[in-house]
Design a protein around this motif. Structure first.
Motif, PDB file in Angstrom:
ATOM      1  N   CYS A 146       4.437  10.501  -0.611  1.00 24.00           N
ATOM      2  CA  CYS A 146       5.205   9.264  -0.529  1.00 24.00           C
ATOM      3  C   CYS A 146       4.352   8.217   0.168  1.00 24.00           C
ATOM      4  O   CYS A 146       3.695   8.518   1.158  1.00 24.00           O
ATOM      5  CB  CYS A 146       6.485   9.509   0.271  1.00 24.00           C
ATOM      6  SG  CYS A 146       7.450   8.017   0.564  1.00 24.00           S
TER       7      CYS A 146
ATOM      8  N   ARG B 156       5.342   5.776   1.884  1.00 26.23           N
ATOM      9  CA  ARG B 156       5.925   5.329   3.150  1.00 26.23           C
ATOM     10  C   ARG B 156       5.949   6.445   4.183  1.00 26.23           C
ATOM     11  O   ARG B 156       6.066   6.206   5.367  1.00 26.23           O
ATOM     12  CB  ARG B 156       7.373   4.900   2.954  1.00 26.23           C
ATOM     13  CG  ARG B 156       7.590   4.015   1.780  1.00 26.23           C
ATOM     14  CD  ARG B 156       9.084   3.886   1.570  1.00 26.23           C
ATOM     15  NE  ARG B 156       9.320   3.012   0.454  1.00 26.23           N
ATOM     16  CZ  ARG B 156      10.462   2.404   0.238  1.00 26.23           C
ATOM     17  NH1 ARG B 156      11.468   2.579   1.075  1.00 26.23           N
ATOM     18  NH2 ARG B 156      10.616   1.621  -0.795  1.00 26.23           N
ATOM     19  N   CYS B 157       5.961   7.701   3.712  1.00 29.02           N
ATOM     20  CA  CYS B 157       6.102   8.848   4.604  1.00 29.02           C
ATOM     21  C   CYS B 157       4.961   9.795   4.284  1.00 29.02           C
ATOM     22  O   CYS B 157       4.470   9.825   3.168  1.00 29.02           O
ATOM     23  CB  CYS B 157       7.416   9.584   4.355  1.00 29.02           C
ATOM     24  SG  CYS B 157       8.856   8.503   4.239  1.00 29.02           S
TER      25      CYS B 157
ATOM     26  N   CYS C 164      10.973  11.405  -2.809  1.00 30.61           N
ATOM     27  CA  CYS C 164      10.685  11.723  -1.408  1.00 30.61           C
ATOM     28  C   CYS C 164      11.964  12.260  -0.781  1.00 30.61           C
ATOM     29  O   CYS C 164      12.968  11.563  -0.733  1.00 30.61           O
ATOM     30  CB  CYS C 164      10.213  10.489  -0.648  1.00 30.61           C
ATOM     31  SG  CYS C 164      10.060  10.780   1.119  1.00 30.61           S
TER      32      CYS C 164
ATOM     33  N   CYS D 198      12.821   9.913   2.638  1.00 31.40           N
ATOM     34  CA  CYS D 198      13.386   8.562   2.601  1.00 31.40           C
ATOM     35  C   CYS D 198      14.128   8.278   1.299  1.00 31.40           C
ATOM     36  O   CYS D 198      14.753   7.239   1.158  1.00 31.40           O
ATOM     37  CB  CYS D 198      12.295   7.512   2.826  1.00 31.40           C
ATOM     38  SG  CYS D 198      11.185   7.300   1.426  1.00 31.40           S
TER      39      CYS D 198
HETATM   40 ZN    ZN Z   1       9.298   8.642   1.838  1.00 32.38          ZN
END
Ligand code: ZN
Ligand code: ADP
Length: 746
Positions: A461, A463-464, A479, A482
């Motif tokens: 991901c 963002r993560c 993901c 999130c």
């Molecule tokens: Zn994520």
């Protein structure tokens, strides 16, 4: 005279405001409020330029500051936070290092803090003429107006009032039909205020106490003696599923009620099913209030009030029910005490409801029963040390043996290893016999990850820092942290090569493979992807129970819950998903999981069988679980927790301090300084480990660093952290979260 009265009334008040400010504030009590406020009263106070709500926690004799601002006014919600809950909130705020105002917000639900919502009103219907006249009218109408006759029929078979919706439902008639009867003068209707009791109108079959087995009796006697002698203790009731723990709770509760006290029963969120509620309501009827998280604000308000006013004396609910306003309190039951969901991990106060239950009971002189088939190491250790009383129920009530468990070594299988030959044969065998199978896998989705054949990079991901999971239905990568999803990459995002591979197995894939391998198999799947709609959890189980599928594939959602008499085979597709985690509790979770899943097999007439597939057949968790030997597991695990270099709980207490923020360098620097400031306090008897990247180093675009603390006493860690936090300069973009006794350190 006047002088003496106003002298006696406090002039200053200490207030915990609902907004987290990190400290208690003092205010002046204005003349018009003097004598009208109590500890626990809710007030409006100024905070900077804002007007905020708060709770009075004390009346200091001297002001902390010469010029105090006055309290603006009292909040007229009729709520005074009960003194026992205020005391508990103080303890939680201290122990878990949380803000008192934020803690009070957790202890007293929002719906109760707000001014009371208008009471629910319903129309009730009653006969307006004598029984004989009603009977006659009913007969007259059978032909001409059958619906009206049906309504009268219902009224003839009930005493007193019936709520209009209930009446219409039972007579299968509309409100207009009732109206017609009212015009004719045969019935009267009226508006009435009622509690929004969640299960009001439902009928519960009354159950009688059962004659206890000798093992149950021993536990019951031991616990009731504590009540009779007014010497309450914490009791650990260790017994396999179906060994009759709940019956022991129920009978002890009856004694508690006889003595004029109340009881709290905590159950894990997922177990708060109608069947569970029915077991308590069936024995204690209206005395039971259910504190569900799915209740509307108004319903929750009413249930809370019912308890606070003593109209109900038993609270059943998930972890927050430990704050039920019961006074006097005689008993707290924590069922499935080992469950992680009792810990509030994501927001402060990060409390553990089981531990809070033990503390609350000690404050209020109440007995505790912790029940489990797989007690936590912490609780069992406390029992071994004599801190808790231990009672064991070794056998199932029905006398059925625990199912046989076969461990299959996936390392020895040739080719793809989703289904071993043993498991496949066993499923096919059940299919032929018309019996059912449950397949358990701790991982939803189709394949776990997508990996590049050239550079071996796993798609993560953005963002993560977790790998994405392929979901077949949407044909996207998702993901699980999130929820963000992306289309499948055709080329590797790292090296640009064009060959992406699927790796691993999820519940979706198991479902698909079964359809392919076993012809005509009817498969149902239950995981958080298939149960997003409100009731489909019960819906899927209902279908399975009704025999409309042969195999149920699912995540831990299916590991507990219903008795499924036709299930004779349980397969754990991959027991290692929990073992592989970087967590000192991994072995404990694996043991719990296998034990719990095994408890689903063979609840009916046919003995059950369990097949556990694993790459680590020699691990002590899997070996002990396959022999149903909790004690063997405990003895090895408690030794392992002593650790080669540094001990783990229950030998010590831990704290996990996580720092997060958008700027990686800032987060790292802050974590370093804070950890060093803690480490500098060498005399404190606290070990500091780290900082290092959190296991999930990035989440929702924020960087995460963490360090661990260990000490024999949690208060020592807090005593080190408080001054360290004051001394360390941490930028406002970096957030610090302290988790005392963490259960999940991702
Ligand atoms: Zn994520
Ligand atoms: P647990 O809570 O340990 O899973 P339960 O209390 O639910 O076990 O008991 C399992 C089943 O056995 C229930 O259907 C319960 O009604 C029944 N049962 C419990 N105790 C007795 C008893 N002493 N005599 C007969 N049936 C019992």
């Amino acid at each position: 005279m006047v002088l003496r009265m106003s002298n006696g009334a406090p002039k200053y008040a200490q207030v915990a405001v609902d907004a987290a400010v990190g400290k208690r504030l003092d205010y002046a009590v204005p003349d018009e409020l003097r004598g009208r406020l109590r500890v626990g009263s809710r007030v409006w106070v100024p905070l900077g330029k804002r007007k905020v709500q708060g709770t009075i926690t004390a009346f200091p004799a001297e002001p902390s500051f010469p010029k105090l601002k006055p309290i603006i006014g009292a909040i007229d919600s009729g709520l005074v936070v009960p003194p026992n809950l205020l005391r508990l909130a103080h303890w939680i705020a201290d122990y878990y290092m949380a803000d008192l105002g934020a803690t009070l917000k957790t202890v007293v639900p929002a719906s109760v803090r707000k001014p009371s919502p208008p009471a629910k009103r319903v129309r009730v219907v009653q006969r307006a003429v004598t029984l004989d006249e009603t009977r006659k009218a009913c007969v007259d109408k059978r032909r001409r107006a059958p619906k009206q006759a049906a309504v009268l029929d219902v009224l003839l078979n009930t005493t007193g009032e019936v709520e209009l919706p209930e009446l219409c439902r039972r007579a299968d008639a509309s409100a207009a039909v009732v109206k017609a009867l009212e015009k004719e003068g045969l019935v009267t209707t009226a508006h009435k205020r009622v509690d929004r009791d969640v299960t009001r109108g439902e009928v519960f079959v009354r159950t009688e106490p059962k004659t206890l087995t000798p093992a149950q009796q021993a536990a019951y006697d031991g616990i009731v003696r504590q009540l009779d002698e007014d010497a309450p203790r914490v009791n650990l009731l260790h017994g396999v599923t179906g060994s009759g723990k709940t019956e022991v709770y129920l009978q002890v509760m009856a004694r508690v009620l006889e003595r004029g006290k109340g009881a709290i029963v905590l159950v894990p969120e997922i177990a708060l099913t109608p069947q569970t509620i029915e077991r308590f309501k069936g024995r204690f009827g209206d005395q039971v209030a259910v504190l569900h998280h799915r209740l509307s604000g108004g319903e929750r308000h009413d249930e809370w009030r019912r308890l606070a006013e003593g109209r109900a004396r038993i609270a059943v609910g998930p972890r927050s029910a430990v704050f039920a306003p019961i006074d006097p309190l005689g008993l707290i039951v924590v069922d499935e005490e080992h469950e992680n969901t009792y810990k509030q991990g994501d927001t402060a106060p990060r409390y553990h409801a089981r531990d809070v239950a033990v503390v609350r009971a000690a404050f209020e002189h109440a007995v505790v029963i912790l029940g489990s088939a797989t007690p936590s190491l912490e609780s069992y250790c406390n029992a071994q040390r004599g801190k808790y009383e231990l009672f064991e129920l070794r056998e199932r009530i029905d006398g059925k043996p625990m199912p046989a468990v076969q461990v299959v070594d996936l390392g020895r299988q040739k080719g793809p290893t989703v289904f071993s030959a043993e498991l496949l044969n066993a499923i096919e065998d059940r299919l032929k016999k018309g019996e059912q199978t449950i397949l358990f896998l701790n991982r939803r989705g189709y394949a776990t990850t997508m990996k590049c054949r050239a550079c071996s990079a796993v798609v993560e991901c953005d963002r993560c820092s977790v790998s994405l999971t392929y979901h077949k239905k949407s044909d996207r990568l998702v993901c699980h942290l999130c929820g963000h999803s992306t289309p499948l990459p055709t080329t590797c995002p790292k090296c640009g090569a064009g060959a992406m591979l699927y790796r691993g197995v999820g519940t979706q894939k198991v479902e698909r493979m079964l359809y392919k391998i076993i012809e005509g198999a009817r498969v149902l799947r239950m995981d958080s992807d298939t149960t997003t709609a409100k009731h489909s959890h019960a819906g899927i189980l209902g279908e399975f129970k009704a025999g409309r599928a042969d195999v149920l594939v699912g995540t831990q959602m299916i590991a507990k819950g219903l008795d499924l008499p036709n299930v004779t085979l349980v397969g754990v597709v991959m027991a290692d998903t929990a073992l592989g985690l970087q967590d000192f509790r991994a072995a404990e979770r694996t043991f719990q999981l296998i034990t719990q899943v095994a408890g689903r097999a063979g609840r009916g007439e046919v003995p059950g069988e369990v097949i556990v597939q694993t790459f680590q057949p020699a691990s002590h968790a899997i070996r002990a679980a396959s022999k149903h030997d909790f004690r063997a597991f405990y003895d090895q695990e408690i030794e392992a927790r002593r650790g080669a270099l540094t001990p783990y709980p229950p030998h010590v207490h831990m704290a996990c301090v996580t720092l997060r923020g958008p700027d990686e360098k800032q987060v790292a620097r802050s974590a370093e300084s804070l950890a060093n400031a803690c480490r500098a306090q060498t005399e404190a008897g606290v070990e500091v480990l780290g900082p290092s990247e959190a296991p999930i180093a990035r989440a929702q675009r924020e960087h995460r660093m963490q360090f661990l603390m260990k000490s024999t006493r949690p208060s020592k860690m807090v005593a080190v952290l408080r001054p360290a936090l004051e001394k360390t300069k941490i930028p406002s973009t970096v957030k610090v979260a302290v988790d005392i006794d963490p259960v999940d350190m991702m």
